[in-house]
Design a protein around this motif. Structure first.
Motif, short mmCIF file in Angstrom:
data_model
loop_
_atom_site.label_atom_id
_atom_site.label_comp_id
_atom_site.label_asym_id
_atom_site.label_seq_id
_atom_site.Cartn_x
_atom_site.Cartn_y
_atom_site.Cartn_z
N MET A 1 0.82 -1.21 0.00
CA MET A 1 0.00 0.00 0.00
C MET A 1 0.86 1.26 0.00
O MET A 1 0.51 2.28 -0.59
CB MET A 1 -0.91 -0.01 1.23
N ILE A 2 2.02 1.20 0.64
CA ILE A 2 2.87 2.38 0.75
C ILE A 2 3.46 2.79 -0.60
O ILE A 2 3.85 3.94 -0.79
CB ILE A 2 3.99 2.15 1.79
N PHE A 3 3.48 1.86 -1.54
CA PHE A 3 4.03 2.16 -2.87
C PHE A 3 2.98 2.67 -3.84
O PHE A 3 3.30 2.99 -4.99
CB PHE A 3 4.70 0.90 -3.44
N MET B 1 0.37 1.02 9.77
CA MET B 1 -0.41 2.23 10.01
C MET B 1 -1.35 2.52 8.85
O MET B 1 -2.50 2.95 9.05
CB MET B 1 0.53 3.41 10.24
N LEU B 2 -0.87 2.31 7.64
CA LEU B 2 -1.71 2.53 6.46
C LEU B 2 -2.86 1.54 6.42
O LEU B 2 -4.02 1.90 6.15
CB LEU B 2 -0.87 2.41 5.19
N GLU B 3 -2.56 0.28 6.69
CA GLU B 3 -3.58 -0.78 6.60
C GLU B 3 -4.66 -0.60 7.66
O GLU B 3 -5.83 -0.91 7.42
CB GLU B 3 -2.90 -2.15 6.75
N LYS B 4 -4.28 -0.08 8.83
CA LYS B 4 -5.26 0.16 9.89
C LYS B 4 -6.09 1.42 9.63
O LYS B 4 -7.08 1.66 10.31
CB LYS B 4 -4.57 0.27 11.24
N GLY B 5 -5.65 2.22 8.67
CA GLY B 5 -6.39 3.43 8.33
C GLY B 5 -6.10 4.62 9.21
O GLY B 5 -6.78 5.64 9.14
N TYR B 6 -5.05 4.53 10.05
CA TYR B 6 -4.70 5.63 10.94
C TYR B 6 -3.84 6.68 10.25
O TYR B 6 -3.68 7.79 10.77
CB TYR B 6 -3.98 5.11 12.18
N LEU C 1 9.54 0.25 7.33
CA LEU C 1 8.63 -0.10 6.24
C LEU C 1 7.46 -0.92 6.78
O LEU C 1 6.30 -0.65 6.44
CB LEU C 1 9.39 -0.89 5.17
N ALA C 2 7.74 -1.87 7.66
CA ALA C 2 6.68 -2.75 8.18
C ALA C 2 5.71 -1.98 9.06
O ALA C 2 4.48 -2.12 8.92
CB ALA C 2 7.31 -3.91 8.95
N SER C 3 6.22 -1.17 9.99
CA SER C 3 5.31 -0.45 10.89
C SER C 3 4.54 0.63 10.15
O SER C 3 3.39 0.93 10.48
CB SER C 3 6.08 0.15 12.08
N GLY C 4 5.17 1.22 9.12
CA GLY C 4 4.46 2.19 8.30
C GLY C 4 3.32 1.55 7.52
O GLY C 4 2.21 2.10 7.46
N GLN C 5 3.59 0.39 6.94
CA GLN C 5 2.55 -0.34 6.22
C GLN C 5 1.38 -0.66 7.14
O GLN C 5 0.21 -0.55 6.76
CB GLN C 5 3.12 -1.66 5.66
N GLU D 1 3.41 10.09 -6.19
CA GLU D 1 3.72 8.80 -6.81
C GLU D 1 3.62 7.65 -5.82
O GLU D 1 3.38 6.50 -6.20
CB GLU D 1 5.13 8.84 -7.41
N ASN D 2 3.83 7.94 -4.56
CA ASN D 2 3.77 6.91 -3.52
C ASN D 2 3.46 7.58 -2.19
O ASN D 2 3.31 8.81 -2.13
CB ASN D 2 5.06 6.10 -3.46
N ARG D 3 3.37 6.80 -1.13
CA ARG D 3 2.98 7.32 0.18
C ARG D 3 4.17 7.51 1.12
O ARG D 3 4.00 7.69 2.32
CB ARG D 3 1.94 6.39 0.81
N PHE D 4 5.37 7.47 0.57
CA PHE D 4 6.57 7.81 1.33
C PHE D 4 6.71 9.33 1.39
O PHE D 4 6.56 10.01 0.37
CB PHE D 4 7.83 7.28 0.65
N ALA D 5 7.03 9.86 2.55
CA ALA D 5 7.42 11.26 2.66
C ALA D 5 8.81 11.32 3.28
O ALA D 5 9.16 10.49 4.11
CB ALA D 5 6.43 12.04 3.53
N MET D 6 9.58 12.27 2.83
CA MET D 6 10.85 12.56 3.49
C MET D 6 10.58 13.60 4.55
O MET D 6 10.13 14.71 4.25
CB MET D 6 11.88 13.06 2.48
N ALA D 7 10.81 13.25 5.81
CA ALA D 7 10.49 14.14 6.92
C ALA D 7 11.40 15.36 6.93
O ALA D 7 12.54 15.31 6.45
CB ALA D 7 10.62 13.39 8.24
#
Length: 362
Positions: free
Chosen positions: A1-3, A305-310, A299-303, A14-20
């Motif tokens: 989902m993050i991609f 968060m996305l999957e849970k909808g938070y 990558l895993a913990s970010g995915q 293009e994707n759901r990655f942000a550079m902080a």
């Protein structure tokens, strides 16, 4: 989902990655002007769905760290244009973080007595000029309390900085309302002792943040305006605020009708407590628009968060310092170049070493 692609306000990612946003202190002097080296640095990392720049002071008195790039002079606007052009040429999108540090400064940096919601000083250090020459960590000064005229002028400075950012080619702006800086100082009890319409009740203490956000959104469009908050982080204060999490929820409910580009939570840095899942659920229940999270995510913990909808976007900080091709490495399962904490001195100030010299994976 993050991609997967994501529509963030007016901007297609293009994707759901942000550079902080990460302060790197590499500007040209005098004038704190963004330069070609900075343009190269950000362009190297343009595969992120969204880059958020290091904090850019909106005015001289808003500056709390030396060598940081402003957004209040024409030379700075021109310098940032080189950065945005370089990122866009690589197909990236970039937002600028608008910054006023308030009391987290010193007269030797700001050029005058720092300002804040109230004249409150707590032990704190920032990156500034050393008495013996060069730069390093120095103790902050005691601020003066802002008058109504100061508040009005500062809101106008945020608006002008946002307009300057649009002129410089940015896709969006992020207001820095976190980490004990000016907007946060108005929200917290330890730094806000006012007895006027900006102090006392929770509604009064969130007023400055709401007025800044609404003014910027009205000036450049809410779909190009974002804000960063850190209700579970204690930075620049001796202890946690007993009301900040409740106040933040109430403020988010008031922000929701604006339809901002995103709401950004900074987590898991400095002195912090873990954001409870119940709080995330409360936020999502009252805030239907894009949410970004940052703070030691993998990558895993970010995915997750996305999957849970938070969250809708996941921001990564230090991995982008040492891995300019961080998104590709995640996609292809390539090893990451670890952060060398022994070389921490290259985080702030200096030249290309530890800045633009990290190679991409072969």
């Amino acid at each position: 989902m993050i991609f997967t692609p994501f529509q963030m306000g007016a901007t297609a990612l293009e994707n759901r990655f942000a550079m902080a946003p990460m302060t790197r202190s590499r500007t040209d002097q005098p004038g704190d002007r963004p330069n070609a080296m900075m343009a190269e640095y950000y362009a190297q990392r343009a595969s992120a769905g969204l880059i958020i720049t290091e904090g850019a002071p909106i005015s001289p008195v808003g500056r709390g760290y030396s060598l940081t790039p402003g957004i209040y002079t024409q030379a700075q606007i021109d310098g940032w244009r080189e950065v945005t052009d370089a990122v866009h040429a690589k197909g990236g999108k970039i937002a600028i973080q608008l910054w006023h540090v308030g009391r987290r400064s010193h007269a030797s940096i700001a050029g005058e007595t720092p300002v804040s919601a109230s004249a409150c000083k707590h032990p704190d250090q920032v990156f500034g000029p050393l008495p013996e020459g060069g730069f390093g960590m120095i103790e902050t000064g005691t601020p003066r309390a802002m008058t109504q005229a100061d508040i009005d002028a500062t809101i106008a400075d945020f608006v002008q900085a946002a307009k300057n950012a649009m002129a410089a080619g940015f896709d969006a702006v992020e207001l820095h309302g976190a980490h004990g800086y000016l907007i946060d100082q108005f929200m917290r009890l330890a730094s806000n002792k006012r007895d006027d319409r900006y102090g006392g009740s929770q509604e009064n203490r969130m007023r400055f943040m709401l007025e800044v956000t609404e003014a910027v959104a009205n000036a450049i469009g809410a779909d190009r305006t974002a804000i960063r908050l850190s209700p579970f982080v204690t930075e620049g204060y001796p202890e946690a605020d007993p009301e900040i999490t409740e106040l933040t929820l109430k403020a988010i409910e008031k922000l929701a009708p604006l339809g901002l580009a995103y709401l950004h939570f900074s987590e898991n840095i400095s002195n912090y407590t873990e954001m409870p899942e119940s709080y995330r659920a409360q936020v999502r229940a009252i805030y239907p628009h894009p949410i970004m999270v940052a703070g030691k995510y993998t990558l895993a913990s970010g995915q997750q968060m996305l999957e849970k909808g938070y969250a809708d976007l996941i921001a990564f900080g230090q991995p982008f310092i040492t891995n300019p091709d961080f998104v590709r490495r995640c996609r292809e399962g390539l090893a990451l170049t670890p952060v060398d904490y022994a070389a921490h001195a290259t985080f702030y100030g200096g030249g290309a070493e530890g800045y633009t010299d990290y190679p991409e994976a072969v």
